[in-house]
Structure formats: C-alpha cells, structure tokens
Design an enzyme around this catalytic site. Structure first.
Site, PDB file in Angstrom:
ATOM      1  N   HIS A  20     -31.755  20.413  41.337  1.00 25.02           N
ATOM      2  CA  HIS A  20     -31.150  21.067  42.500  1.00 25.02           C
ATOM      3  C   HIS A  20     -30.204  20.108  43.215  1.00 25.02           C
ATOM      4  CE1 HIS A  20     -33.876  24.757  42.854  1.00 25.02           C
ATOM      5  NE2 HIS A  20     -34.148  24.172  41.711  1.00 25.02           N
ATOM      6  N   ASP A 107     -30.081  25.144  49.877  1.00 25.16           N
ATOM      7  CA  ASP A 107     -30.609  25.562  48.584  1.00 25.16           C
ATOM      8  C   ASP A 107     -31.249  26.939  48.738  1.00 25.16           C
ATOM      9  OD1 ASP A 107     -32.339  25.753  46.276  1.00 25.16           O
ATOM     10  OD2 ASP A 107     -32.061  23.591  46.051  1.00 25.16           O
TER      11      ASP A 107
END
Ligand code: UDP
Length: 448
Positions: A20, A107
């Site tokens: 990520h 995110d």
C-alpha cells in the site's frame, strides 16, 4: 508537465504495509512533479530510519516507540487508534505553514479517514491500491446487503467475467480467520458514498467494464496507474528509479550479480510479496517443484519465513537457485535473464509484471489475489494459474509443469506476446497525454 501554481497541500495517508505504501508514494511523486506540496504520513515504529523527506515530498511521522502488533487484524485497529489521535494536530500544524492542507488522500482501506478529513474541513479522496473488479466484487457481495447465495459454484456479477469459487477474494469464504479485515474490506464501499473522489492504481484498458460500472455509481473516479517508478515506463522523472519507502532491506548487489551471469530468459523469479505466509508443506512442495523444473530460480523468502524451508535446501539448491530475504523487484523483473514471474498475484506485483512485460505463473494465496489470478490467466492472458490439489496445496509436479509451460516454446511465446502488448499500453497510459497522465491533471484541477 504543467506546474500547478496553487498553494494547495495534499496530505497522503497510506496504510503502512509495503503493497500500500509503494503505489501511494509513487502517486505522491507524480503530484509533486506538478508543483503540488505533498506530505506523507507514517508511524515511526513501523517505518524505522526513514528519511524526513525525499525530493520535495515531506515525511511527517507520528512518534511511537512500541512495535506494532504482528497479527494483521490487530495491526489495523492499532493503526486506526494512532492516526485518529494524531491527525488533527498534524493538520493544524501544517495549516500554519505557507501551504495549508486542503486534501487528504487516504488509503481506501482506512475507511474511517473520510470522516476525520471532513471534520477537519478537508476534502477526502480514497486511493484504491486494488483493482476496480475487486471493488465491484465487494460492492455486490457485501454480506449486509447482498442476496447472492454463496453455495453456488459460479457467481455472475455486473462488469465481471463469470467467477468460480476459487476466483473470489478469500474474505468472501474465510471471514472468520480475519474478522476485522473482512469487515473493513466490505466497509470500503463507504468510499463510494462519502469520498469526494476515488483514485485507482490502474489504467482504464485493464478492466474497462469495471471502470464503466464504477463511473455509473460514482462519477468522480480517476484511474492514475500503473504507479511504477517513472524510469521503468515513461522516463519523465529522471531520478525516479525506485519506490523509496521500503520496510525491508533488499539484497541488491547479490541479486543483480547473480542475474548478470545468467542467460536471457533463463530465470524464474519467485515471490509471495510482503505478507503472504505459506505453510511448511507448501514451502516444501514449492522448493521441490522449483528444483525439478530444472530452471534457474531467484526466490524471495522473507526472514520470518526462512525456518519453513526444507532441511538442507539451501545447500542442495546452490547450483540452480538463489534465495534472498528481499530483492529490488523492479530491477529483477526488468532484467533480461528473467523469463517468468512465479507470483502470489498481489496487485502491485501483477501491475509490475504487466508493465515490464514478464509472463507469470499465478499462485494466489489470499485476499484479492484469486481474482487477480483470474484476470492474469483468462482475461489478459499473460500467465497461467496453478491448480491446487488436496487441502488447497499446490503440489511439486504442478509447480514444475506450470513453470516449464511458461518458460518453454508454444504457450510461452503466446504469453510473452500478450505481455508485450500490455507493457505498451501501460506505458501509453502514463506517457504525457495518456489516460492516467490526463486523469492526474484533471484530478488536481478539480480538487485543489
Ligand atoms: N517487493 C520488493 N521486493 C521483494 C518483494 C516485493 O520490492 O523482494 C515489492 C513489489 O515490487 C511490490 C510490493 O513489494 O511493489 C508488494 O506488493 P504486492 O501488492 O505485490 O503484494 P503484497 O505484499 O501487498 O502482498
């Protein structure tokens, strides 16, 4: 590239696992290259010894001494607590600077961040480090609202090819193993309702129907990928050769020297990414399968997984293989000696293989990897997928057979031709005026 003169400031919040961090850091570099001020938020105890800045991008770290929980489920909760306690003070501090923060790019998994952003008067933009198809699956199969029965052998969903049980994300069937993550992956759907905009690390042509579907329910979506360091694709950011924030230390020199002494297309690169953990029996099958394939192999076995290697494997494998704890994956995939990527099908690894033109053997492990494997083998046709036997174990003969199929003539040539096609399309998307390049420009003019 057009420089934005606006004094806006984007705060970027990646969930702190490698798969990520990489795409969000890379996206940050694309914003910074357009003159936008960017700060990336990290937690000190996870990202030890990180630089305070790279290029014009600043790193703001939340001080915290204790190690994070090892269990990924508990890690999510820990991350939430620390960020939610500290975000307000950080935004306030940055707001006193010449460049007040206007936007939080968070995110998509940190679904709580959208409320925090709005409370702080910021726009909230969800960044998806996954495919649009996966979002479509979670959207349509949300246990709270879905009427799709889970007992059938196939699932028909809008915008997607027919999916068999083995093509669905692991959280659909194994929700009890990781309850907090399972809840989160479905809660991501909140982003469709609440976020001011959605960004996806992919380019349109990869999943055109899934993109069209998302546009129908949320018009402000932009595909901005693949977020691969510029020098591997468009070469417009001259110093941009690596992601930059690594939680692991790669064995660069050993890997590259070893590859340099191998012939073109003779090596299988094997990696299961930063999180997947194979059982001991599966490790033994993989180790033996690699040996019996009779190909050279470079295998990344993270330090925490090493104790599962069969006894004396390292000494037996010396002639054919190199085992390292971490490698510079982009350099490895771009190396002429690498003929095949034996992969767990993490979304970044998948995009990297497509962008660098390396055919794959897909051995998905969990999470979004099964649907990614489905696209690799059946939609993009850039690899083949191994078949699991009893108890989900992929046995040595199947491993060796699959590797040979990709490395040898016939099927291998067709896969290689397809990967070259996708490599070209990936480059076109990020080249000046390409779909992802234009989308970044549009995103900035809409949001700042
Ligand atoms: N990676 C790397 N070296 C390695 C293994 C992986 O640099 O030895 C990088 C890889 O290039 C990718 C990321 O780590 O960008 C892994 O992300 P992915 O989505 O493929 O898998 P995850 O770790 O999230 O399961």
């Amino acid at each position: 590239m057009e420089k934005i003169t606006n004094k806006g400031h984007v705060l970027v919040l990646p969930f702190l696992v490698q798969g990520h961090i990489n795409p969000m850091v890379q996206f940050s570099k694309r914003l910074a290259s357009r003159g936008v001020k960017v700060t990336i938020l990290i937690i000190e105890s996870v990202c030890k010894n990180m630089p305070k800045e790279f290029g014009s991008i600043k790193i703001e770290s939340i001080p915290h001494d204790n190690s994070p929980p090892e269990n990924i489920d508990k890690y999510f909760a820990w991350f939430f607590t620390l960020v939610s306690k500290n975000l307000g003070a950080i935004v306030k501090k940055l707001s006193h600077s010449e460049y007040p923060v206007k936007v939080l790019v968070y995110d998509a998994l940190t679904t709580w961040a959208i409320d925090l952003a709005h409370q702080l008067g910021l726009k909230g933009v969800a960044f998806f480090t996954q495919s649009c198809s996966l979002s479509s699956i979670y959207y349509h199969m949300d246990p709270q609202t879905s009427e799709i029965p889970l007992d059938g052998s196939v699932v028909y969903l809008p915008s997607l090819p027919l999916l068999e049980k083995e093509d669905l994300p692991s959280f659909i069937y194994e929700s009890v193993l990781y309850p907090a993550i399972t809840e989160l992956v479905f809660r991501q759907n909140i982003n469709f309702k609440k976020a001011d905009s959605l960004l996806f690390n992919k380019f349109d042509m990869l999943e055109e129907e899934a993109v069209d579907w998302i546009i129908r329910i949320k018009c402000s979506i932009k595909t901005i990928g693949p977020t691969i360091p510029s020098m591997y694709l468009d070469k417009r950011l001259k110093e941009d050769r690596e992601y930059g924030l690594s939680l692991f230390k790669p064995n660069d020199e050993i890997c590259m020297n070893w590859l340099n002494s191998r012939e073109i297309g003779s090596v299988v690169y094997v990696s299961f990414g930063s999180l997947a953990s194979l059982g001991e029996q599966q490790m033994e099958e993989l180790a033996t399968g690699l040996m019996t394939s009779n190909c050279y192999f470079l295998w990344v076995v993270r330090a925490t997984e090493e104790n599962k290697l069969p006894e004396e494997f390292m000494s037996k494998a010396k002639e054919k293989g190199l085992v390292v704890n971490w490698c510079p994956q982009l350099d490895v995939l771009a190396h002429r000696a690498v003929g095949c990527f034996f992969t767990h099908c993490g979304w970044n690894s998948t995009l990297e293989a497509l962008s660098l033109g390396v055919p794959m053997v897909a051995m998905p492990h969990w999470s979004d990897q099964p649907p990614n494997a489905k696209f690799i083998s059946d939609v993009w046709q850039t690899g083949i997928r191994v078949k699991a036997g009893e108890n989900g174990i992929v046995y040595r003969d199947e491993i060796a057979r699959s590797i040979r199929e990709v490395m040898e003539e016939d099927k291998g040539v067709m896969l290689k031709e397809n990967t070259i096609k996708w490599k070209k399309l990936a480059k076109e998307a990020v080249d000046e005026g390409g779909s992802s390049d234009k989308n970044i420009e549009e995103f900035l003019s809409n949001i700042m």
